[in-house]
Design a protein around this motif. Structure first.
Motif, PDB file in Angstrom:
ATOM      1  N   ARG A   1       0.827  -1.176   0.000  1.00 49.18           N
ATOM      2  CA  ARG A   1       0.000   0.000   0.000  1.00 49.18           C
ATOM      3  C   ARG A   1       0.877   1.246   0.000  1.00 49.18           C
ATOM      4  NH1 ARG A   1      -5.081  -1.111   4.078  1.00 49.18           N
ATOM      5  NH2 ARG A   1      -5.812  -3.051   3.087  1.00 49.18           N
ATOM      6  N   LYS A   2       0.301   2.260  -0.680  1.00 48.39           N
ATOM      7  CA  LYS A   2       0.971   3.552  -0.705  1.00 48.39           C
ATOM      8  C   LYS A   2       0.024   4.602  -0.151  1.00 48.39           C
ATOM      9  CE  LYS A   2       4.155   2.533  -4.485  1.00 48.39           C
ATOM     10  NZ  LYS A   2       4.712   2.967  -5.768  1.00 48.39           N
ATOM     11  N   SER A   3       0.635   5.647   0.558  1.00 48.99           N
ATOM     12  CA  SER A   3      -0.197   6.654   1.221  1.00 48.99           C
ATOM     13  C   SER A   3       0.517   8.004   1.235  1.00 48.99           C
ATOM     14  CB  SER A   3      -0.499   6.235   2.674  1.00 48.99           C
ATOM     15  OG  SER A   3       0.720   6.149   3.431  1.00 48.99           O
ATOM     16  N   SER A   4      -0.237   9.024   1.626  1.00 45.58           N
ATOM     17  CA  SER A   4       0.301  10.374   1.795  1.00 45.58           C
ATOM     18  C   SER A   4      -0.532  11.103   2.852  1.00 45.58           C
ATOM     19  CB  SER A   4       0.302  11.129   0.479  1.00 45.58           C
ATOM     20  OG  SER A   4      -1.022  11.326   0.028  1.00 45.58           O
ATOM     21  N   THR A   5      -0.012  12.211   3.383  1.00 48.90           N
ATOM     22  CA  THR A   5      -0.708  12.966   4.426  1.00 48.90           C
ATOM     23  C   THR A   5      -0.729  14.433   4.064  1.00 48.90           C
ATOM     24  OG1 THR A   5       1.327  13.238   5.684  1.00 48.90           O
ATOM     25  CG2 THR A   5      -0.054  11.331   6.231  1.00 48.90           C
ATOM     26  N   ALA A   6      -1.666  15.142   4.684  1.00 49.17           N
ATOM     27  CA  ALA A   6      -1.784  16.601   4.536  1.00 49.17           C
ATOM     28  C   ALA A   6      -2.166  17.189   5.892  1.00 49.17           C
ATOM     29  CB  ALA A   6      -2.818  16.948   3.485  1.00 49.17           C
ATOM     30  N   ILE A   7      -1.789  18.473   6.101  1.00 47.17           N
ATOM     31  CA  ILE A   7      -2.129  19.144   7.356  1.00 47.17           C
ATOM     32  C   ILE A   7      -3.530  19.701   7.222  1.00 47.17           C
ATOM     33  CG2 ILE A   7      -1.558  21.064   8.880  1.00 47.17           C
ATOM     34  CD1 ILE A   7       1.368  20.692   8.079  1.00 47.17           C
ATOM     35  N   LEU A   8      -4.362  19.390   8.197  1.00 49.38           N
ATOM     36  CA  LEU A   8      -5.741  19.867   8.233  1.00 49.38           C
ATOM     37  C   LEU A   8      -5.835  20.913   9.371  1.00 49.38           C
ATOM     38  CD1 LEU A   8      -8.696  19.733   7.298  1.00 49.38           C
ATOM     39  CD2 LEU A   8      -9.056  17.870   8.929  1.00 49.38           C
ATOM     40  N   GLN A   9      -6.103  22.171   9.003  1.00 50.45           N
ATOM     41  CA  GLN A   9      -6.196  23.267   9.992  1.00 50.45           C
ATOM     42  C   GLN A   9      -7.638  23.752  10.027  1.00 50.45           C
ATOM     43  OE1 GLN A   9      -3.172  26.277   9.683  1.00 50.45           O
ATOM     44  NE2 GLN A   9      -4.491  27.814  10.682  1.00 50.45           N
ATOM     45  N   VAL A  10      -8.278  23.654  11.242  1.00 47.54           N
ATOM     46  CA  VAL A  10      -9.679  24.038  11.442  1.00 47.54           C
ATOM     47  C   VAL A  10      -9.697  25.338  12.259  1.00 47.54           C
ATOM     48  CG1 VAL A  10     -11.904  23.396  12.415  1.00 47.54           C
ATOM     49  CG2 VAL A  10     -10.409  21.639  11.398  1.00 47.54           C
ATOM     50  N   THR A  11     -10.387  26.356  11.711  1.00 45.73           N
ATOM     51  CA  THR A  11     -10.523  27.656  12.382  1.00 45.73           C
ATOM     52  C   THR A  11     -11.956  27.812  12.857  1.00 45.73           C
ATOM     53  OG1 THR A  11      -8.817  28.629  10.981  1.00 45.73           O
ATOM     54  CG2 THR A  11     -10.285  30.126  12.118  1.00 45.73           C
ATOM     55  N   VAL A  12     -12.100  28.146  14.182  1.00 46.23           N
ATOM     56  CA  VAL A  12     -13.436  28.326  14.751  1.00 46.23           C
ATOM     57  C   VAL A  12     -13.792  29.800  14.619  1.00 46.23           C
ATOM     58  CG1 VAL A  12     -14.880  28.110  16.799  1.00 46.23           C
ATOM     59  CG2 VAL A  12     -13.037  26.450  16.370  1.00 46.23           C
ATOM     60  N   THR A  13     -14.881  30.085  13.918  1.00 43.75           N
ATOM     61  CA  THR A  13     -15.297  31.454  13.647  1.00 43.75           C
ATOM     62  C   THR A  13     -16.434  31.850  14.546  1.00 43.75           C
ATOM     63  OG1 THR A  13     -16.848  30.761  11.959  1.00 43.75           O
ATOM     64  CG2 THR A  13     -14.598  31.217  11.232  1.00 43.75           C
ATOM     65  N   ASP A  14     -16.805  33.220  14.479  1.00 43.06           N
ATOM     66  CA  ASP A  14     -17.850  33.762  15.305  1.00 43.06           C
ATOM     67  C   ASP A  14     -19.205  33.226  14.842  1.00 43.06           C
ATOM     68  OD1 ASP A  14     -19.128  35.195  17.216  1.00 43.06           O
ATOM     69  OD2 ASP A  14     -18.865  37.130  16.222  1.00 43.06           O
ATOM     70  N   VAL A  15     -20.205  33.448  15.631  1.00 39.90           N
ATOM     71  CA  VAL A  15     -21.521  32.865  15.349  1.00 39.90           C
ATOM     72  C   VAL A  15     -22.183  33.605  14.203  1.00 39.90           C
ATOM     73  CG1 VAL A  15     -23.808  32.431  16.289  1.00 39.90           C
ATOM     74  CG2 VAL A  15     -21.782  32.167  17.738  1.00 39.90           C
ATOM     75  N   ASN A  16     -22.706  32.886  13.302  1.00 40.05           N
ATOM     76  CA  ASN A  16     -23.512  33.428  12.192  1.00 40.05           C
ATOM     77  C   ASN A  16     -24.798  32.620  12.178  1.00 40.05           C
ATOM     78  OD1 ASN A  16     -24.568  34.597   9.933  1.00 40.05           O
ATOM     79  ND2 ASN A  16     -22.857  34.097   8.592  1.00 40.05           N
ATOM     80  N   ASP A  17     -25.913  33.358  12.402  1.00 42.83           N
ATOM     81  CA  ASP A  17     -27.153  32.619  12.664  1.00 42.83           C
ATOM     82  C   ASP A  17     -27.626  31.806  11.452  1.00 42.83           C
ATOM     83  OD1 ASP A  17     -27.114  33.669  15.160  1.00 42.83           O
ATOM     84  OD2 ASP A  17     -28.419  35.368  14.674  1.00 42.83           O
ATOM     85  N   ASN A  18     -27.516  32.385  10.261  1.00 41.52           N
ATOM     86  CA  ASN A  18     -28.073  31.715   9.068  1.00 41.52           C
ATOM     87  C   ASN A  18     -26.970  31.478   8.018  1.00 41.52           C
ATOM     88  OD1 ASN A  18     -31.088  31.803   9.626  1.00 41.52           O
ATOM     89  ND2 ASN A  18     -30.499  33.938   9.941  1.00 41.52           N
ATOM     90  N   ARG A  19     -27.048  30.312   7.433  1.00 42.17           N
ATOM     91  CA  ARG A  19     -26.120  29.950   6.356  1.00 42.17           C
ATOM     92  C   ARG A  19     -26.791  30.198   5.018  1.00 42.17           C
ATOM     93  NH1 ARG A  19     -24.707  23.887   7.191  1.00 42.17           N
ATOM     94  NH2 ARG A  19     -23.665  24.305   5.216  1.00 42.17           N
ATOM     95  N   PRO A  20     -25.980  30.483   3.968  1.00 37.32           N
ATOM     96  CA  PRO A  20     -26.566  30.605   2.630  1.00 37.32           C
ATOM     97  C   PRO A  20     -27.134  29.254   2.172  1.00 37.32           C
ATOM     98  CG  PRO A  20     -24.425  31.645   2.729  1.00 37.32           C
ATOM     99  CD  PRO A  20     -24.549  30.868   4.010  1.00 37.32           C
ATOM    100  N   VAL A  21     -28.134  29.364   1.359  1.00 36.04           N
ATOM    101  CA  VAL A  21     -28.783  28.139   0.822  1.00 36.04           C
ATOM    102  C   VAL A  21     -28.935  28.303  -0.699  1.00 36.04           C
ATOM    103  CG1 VAL A  21     -30.829  26.693   0.855  1.00 36.04           C
ATOM    104  CG2 VAL A  21     -30.005  27.763   2.985  1.00 36.04           C
ATOM    105  N   PHE A  22     -28.393  27.254  -1.500  1.00 30.59           N
ATOM    106  CA  PHE A  22     -28.552  27.260  -2.963  1.00 30.59           C
ATOM    107  C   PHE A  22     -29.969  26.871  -3.349  1.00 30.59           C
ATOM    108  CE2 PHE A  22     -23.895  27.025  -3.011  1.00 30.59           C
ATOM    109  CZ  PHE A  22     -23.599  27.913  -4.042  1.00 30.59           C
TER     110      PHE A  22
END
Length: 1048
Positions: A230-251
């Motif tokens: 098997r072959k594999s690779s890795t990546a850095i995952l950076q999660v940023t916690v943002t301020d509260v936003n009551d409503n999200r956009p909807v398509f």
């Protein structure tokens, strides 16, 4: 890959037959990245191809050749002698061959074509190589650092998409597993598999987030494939916690699919995305961006308006490079949780690509030119042509053809694959080079096409023999020529080139009188010609080229030697002798002079002439025919002699002479002349006491001819039915064969034929001999009356057989007449017996006196005088005797009636050969026109004679019934030959088929015969057969004889 495993895979070959005589297909599955010279397969073994000729059993040297394009770096090679397939130094990389993402169902393959030569064993083998994937690539994330923003009020188990990794490998060797490393218990990882088989990682919020406590989380995400290893690779995952936003956009639509033509210009709107946000103010401002998984290629082609969400064409599209574009669009209001929409853009095809022509030569070209031999057979394979079109559907359907009329054609073997081969025999002499284009045209509108130029140059073969300008060479030369005389120059042409066109000449047999230069073809005379020895020379000349093998042809040479007048005419004999018959008519051909001249033409045109002759003969100067100018008489001149001269038409002329003798020979031109008996009405008494063998009569004749023409033969042809008499064929003596009996008593008429032995035609004469068998004559008048009556009986019948029919209408009268007749007979017999007994002695004496007499002819002038007197008169020499004379009644007799009758030819005449009489001969001049003609009683092939008798007609009795001797020159001869074979076709009433005379008589009282007294009857003869002129016109006392037949 283990080599053992590869060979195991190589044996798993699948092949399908398209056309066993033309094309076959093999399929080999292999792994990528094989080592160089690795065996892939064996063509003859896998296709069961025999290297032995099935007909002859000989080994066939087959050649296997890989069909490749010039400049290509082939991935495989084929061993030409064995047909084995090996890898080359060029690495087989599946990801390079098939760069587009593919799963296990979309196999990666490439094809090669191998041809089997020579042309007689030609096959096209299409080999499909399926490249199986190996795990030679590790999965990779789009970026080594992945940033994700998550609002602090996000609910537990909320999911956020993470950009997925990609792997060029396929199947199990592609992305199989994601792993989150150091999730700090706040986050987890889940994998969602799409319908297309892709695996998308999703980050799961596992606890409440508080931005004031911790606003950033740093983790690692690992991706791994399923290969071995098997072959594999890795990546850095950076999660940023943002301020509260009551409503999200909807398509408004989270998934959209659109179609756009590939020729759409830049700036064309593709799709309009629309998302809404329930917030107001700055939180309601939505920005559209591509998701992190959108490829850079897609971003280059399409642009996304961040404010309006409109996607437009940014660069020219090409469906052939990428027909489907998948993208993720995010709609964000500035919060950490954007809305997500999936967009699929299908680029539709337009006919914007012309077909491509892949020309791979089977016969290796030199500097772009294919060299063919003109002896190559029909259907010689030149190249394999593959055509393709990147367009689809109708726009991708391609037809291929040759632009102009050349001796080549395209033969379809696979879809969009053709063999270029010869369609007819090639001829270097007619066309040395061909340049033509192969055209590939698609079916789009408008249609696009592509061309490829093919150059074919022919190589000369020695396939043309030298050809003479004249297949038959005719020459003329005068005889007596000089040696070395120039005759002509013989030339031939060869359509080949180089050494194949170099010609040498050679004489054939029978050419010893001639010389021929081998290079120039000059023909000369080596000897002096003599036309008289040989007028024509016929020989052959051979022209041979220097090709391998050499070819040759021949021409016929005819040399005619022309004549000079160097020969004189030559007679076939120095002395010609001809024999001609006398009496030959004037101007008859008597002979032909033959003369020859060895020269020819006018020099041989010979004219003949008589030198010394008294104009007795006429000589045709050209044919040499001699004709008489006189009538020949052998007794006057038996031969003629003269000289003839022959002169030719040469300049100057030549001549010669010969002697000619004409000999006259005798011909059979005289008929026999009867000397004895002297008359046809005389008779001879034959006593009953005569013994067999005794001479009872004599016939004698002479012939005026000589030799065999004068030899005579005597034959009895009629009247001797009982065989009582015999005639000697040489002497003419008539003798008794047997002793006469009482039944033989009476008058016998013998018809004697006298014929000569002349050649080629025999002449003959008939004579009548009457013999009266009895002891005494008795009543001579009665005998002459019987003789006269026999003239009415046909010569082929016995006079004893003739009978007369008397008819009476009254039956009672007949019965009374019969009874009266019977009594009269009895009385007469009685009286006769008494008289004979009384006068026996006197009768015997009279009988002895009568035996000395030979012929009896009573005189009519004194009927009361019982003494018979013989009337004497001189007969001229060579005259004939009168046979029959019957007295005629007075012309004023009212009872005078003509006698009608017809006499048929006796069968004995044919048996005795009397038909040899020559009708073309003319009787002798001694025959008088008034001579009797007994043959006038003959009628060839006629029925027996029929006399019309009327019993009730009174018959007058003649006063005089005597026989008169007639002159000798009236003797009958065979002038009317009833035996002639031409008698049936004669129309002359004097011919042998119908001889006639006129005559008639009347009698009163009964007619007497030896049988008794006959009743009165009237006999009618046709006046055409008897001469009944009055006595004053003929003889005052006697009848005039019949006229002998003379053929006109």
């Amino acid at each position: 890959m283990d080599p053992k495993d590869f060979y195991l895979l190589a044996t798993m070959v699948t092949f399908c037959w398209l056309d066993p005589a033309i094309a076959q297909e093999l399929i080999y599955p292999i792994r990528e990245e094989l080592q160089e010279n690795t065996l892939i397969g064996n063509i003859p073994k896998d296709l069961n191809i025999s290297h032995t000729n099935a007909v002859t059993g000989a080994s066939a040297n087959l050649v296997y050749r890989l069909v490749s394009k010039a400049g290509d770096n082939p991935l495989l090679r084929v061993l030409s002698s064995t047909g084995e397939i090996f890898t080359t130094s060029n690495r087989i990389d599946r990801e390079k061959l098939c760069p587009s993402p593919s799963n296990e169902e979309n196999e990666c393959s490439f094809e090669i074509e191998v041809v089997i030569l020579p042309n007689d064993y030609f096959r096209l083998i299409k080999i499909k190589i399926i490249v199986k994937d190996t795990n030679d690539n590790a999965p990779m994330f789009p970026s080594p650092v992945i940033n994700i923003s998550i609002p602090e009020n996000t609910l537990i188990n909320s999911r956020f998409a993470i950009p997925s990794a990609t792997d060029p490998d396929t199947g199990f060797n592609s992305v199989q597993h994601y792993e989150l490393i150091n999730g700090q218990n706040a986050f987890g990882l889940d994998i969602v598999e799409t319908p297309e088989g892709e695996k998308w990682p999703q980050l799961i919020v596992q606890q409440n987030l508080d931005r004031e406590q911790k606003d950033t989380y740093v983790m690692k995400i690992k991706v791994e494939d399923g290969g071995s290893p098997r072959k594999s690779s890795t990546a850095i995952l950076q999660v940023t916690v943002t301020d509260v936003n009551d409503n999200r956009p909807v398509f408004k639509e989270s998934q959209m699919e659109v179609h756009i033509p590939e020729n759409s210009p830049v700036g064309t709107s593709v799709v309009q995305l629309q998302a809404t946000d329930a917030d107001i103010g700055p939180n309601a401002e939505i920005r559209y961006v591509y998701g992190p998984q959108v490829s850079s290629a897609t971003k280059r082609l399409f642009t996304l308006n961040s404010t309006t969400g409109l996607i437009t064409v940014q660069r020219l599209l090409d469906r052939e490079e990428s027909g489907i574009h998948k993208m993720v669009v995010l709609a964000s209001d500035g919060s950490s949780s954007p809305a997500r929409a999936s967009v699929i853009i299908n680029v539709t095809d337009v006919n914007d690509n012309p077909p491509t022509i892949d020309l791979r030569y089977i016969i290796s070209p030199i500097n772009g030119t294919v060299f063919l031999s003109e002896k190559d057979p029909i259907n010689t394979k030149i190249a394999l042509i593959s055509v393709s079109d990147k367009d689809t559907d109708v726009n991708g359907k391609v037809i291929c053809f040759i632009e102009k009329d050349v001796p080549f054609h395209l033969k379809a073997v696979y879809d969009n694959q053709y063999l270029l081969e010869t369609s007819s025999l090639l001829d270097y002499e007619s066309t040395k080079e061909y340049n033509f284009k192969i055209v590939a045209s698609d079916s789009g509108k408008p249609s696009l096409n592509q061309t490829a130029l093919v150059r074919v140059r022919l190589e000369d073969e020695n396939d043309n023999p030298p050809i003479f300008t004249q297949p038959v060479i005719e020459l003329a030369v005068m005889e007596n020529n000089k040696r070395g005389l120039f005759l002509t120059t013989i030339s031939a042409m060869d359509e080949d080139s180089g050494k194949n066109a170099e010609i040498v000449y050679q004489l054939g047999p029978n050419a010893s009188f001639f010389d021929l230069d081998r290079k120039t073809g000059i023909l000369t005379a080596s000897r002096v010609f003599n036309r008289e020895d040989q007028e024509r020379f016929l020989f052959t000349v051979t022209a041979r080229d220097n090709g391998t093998p050499p070819l040759q042809s021949q021409a016929a040479v005819i040399v005619t030697v022309q004549d000079e007048n160097d020969n004189s005419p030559k007679f076939t004999h120095n002395h010609f002798q001809f024999f001609v018959s006398e009496n030959l008519p004037k101007y008859s051909t008597v002979g032909v002079i033959t003369v020859t001249d060895a020269d020819a033409g006018e020099n041989a045109a010979v004219m003949l002439s008589i030198l010394n002759d008294d104009e007795n003969f006429i000589l045709d100067p050209f044919s040499g025919v001699i004709k008489s100018n006189v009538s020949f008489d052998r007794e006057q001149q038996s031969s003629y002699t003269f000289d003839v001269r022959a002169m030719d038409g040469g300049r100057p002329p030549c001549s010669s002479a010969a002697k000619v003798t004409i000999n006259v020979i005798d011909v059979n031109d005289n008929t026999p002349i009867v000397i004895y008996p002297p008359s046809n009405t005389s008779f001879k008494l034959v006593p009953l006491s005569s013994i067999p063998g005794s001479v009872v009569a004599e016939v004698f004749a002479v012939d005026g001819d000589t030799g065999m023409n004068a030899e005579l033969k005597y034959t009895i042809v009629s009247g001797n039915n009982n065989g009582l008499f015999r005639i000697d064929p040489v002497t003419g003596n008539i003798t008794l064969e047997e002793k006469p009996s009482v039944a033989d008593i009476g008058l016998h008429r013998l018809v004697v034929n006298i014929s000569d032995l002349g050649y080629p035609k025999s002449l003959h004469t008939l004579v009548l001999v009457f013999l009266y068998v009895n002891d005494t004559v008795g009543n001579a008048t009665h005998i002459y009356d019987l003789i006269r009556r026999t003239m009415e009986t046909p010569l082929d019948k016995n006079i004893g057989d003739s009978s007369e029919t008397y008819s009476n209408g009254d039956y009672l009268t007949i019965m009374i007449a019969i009874m009266t007749g019977a009594m009269v007979v009895i009385v007469v017999i009685f009286v006769t017996v008494l008289l004979r007994c009384r006068h026996a002695t006197r009768f015997k004496a009279a009988q002895r006196k009568k035996q000395g007499a030979e012929w009896m002819s009573p005189n009519q002038e004194n009927k009361q005088n019982k003494k018979k007197k013989r009337k004497k008169r001189k007969s001229p020499k060579n005259s004939l005797l009168n046979f029959v004379t019957i007295e005629e009644t007075k012309p004023d007799d009212p009872m005078r009636k003509p006698i009608n009758g017809t006499i048929s030819l006796p069968a004995e005449l044919e048996e005795q050969g009397l038909g040899r009489f020559d009708w073309r001969t003319t009787p002798t001049s001694t025959f008088k026109p008034s001579s009797p003609d007994l043959a006038r009683h003959y009628k060839s092939a006629s029925p027996p004679s029929a006399f019309h008798l009327k019993a009730d007609t009174p018959v007058t009795v003649k006063k005089h019934l005597v026989v008169q001797e007639l002159p000798l020159d009236n003797t009958f001869v065979g002038g009317c030959d009833s035996l002639s074979k031409r008698s049936s076709t004669s129309s002359d009433h004097f011919s042998a088929s119908e001889c006639s005379s006129q005559g008639g008589f009347k009698t009163k009282g009964p007619l007497h015969s030896k049988q008794g007294t006959l009743p009165r009857a009237r006999t009618e003869l046709n006046p055409e057969y008897l001469d009944l002129r009055s006595r004053t016109e003929l003889n005052p006392e006697y009848w005039t004889p019949c006229t002998p037949l003379v053929e006109s």
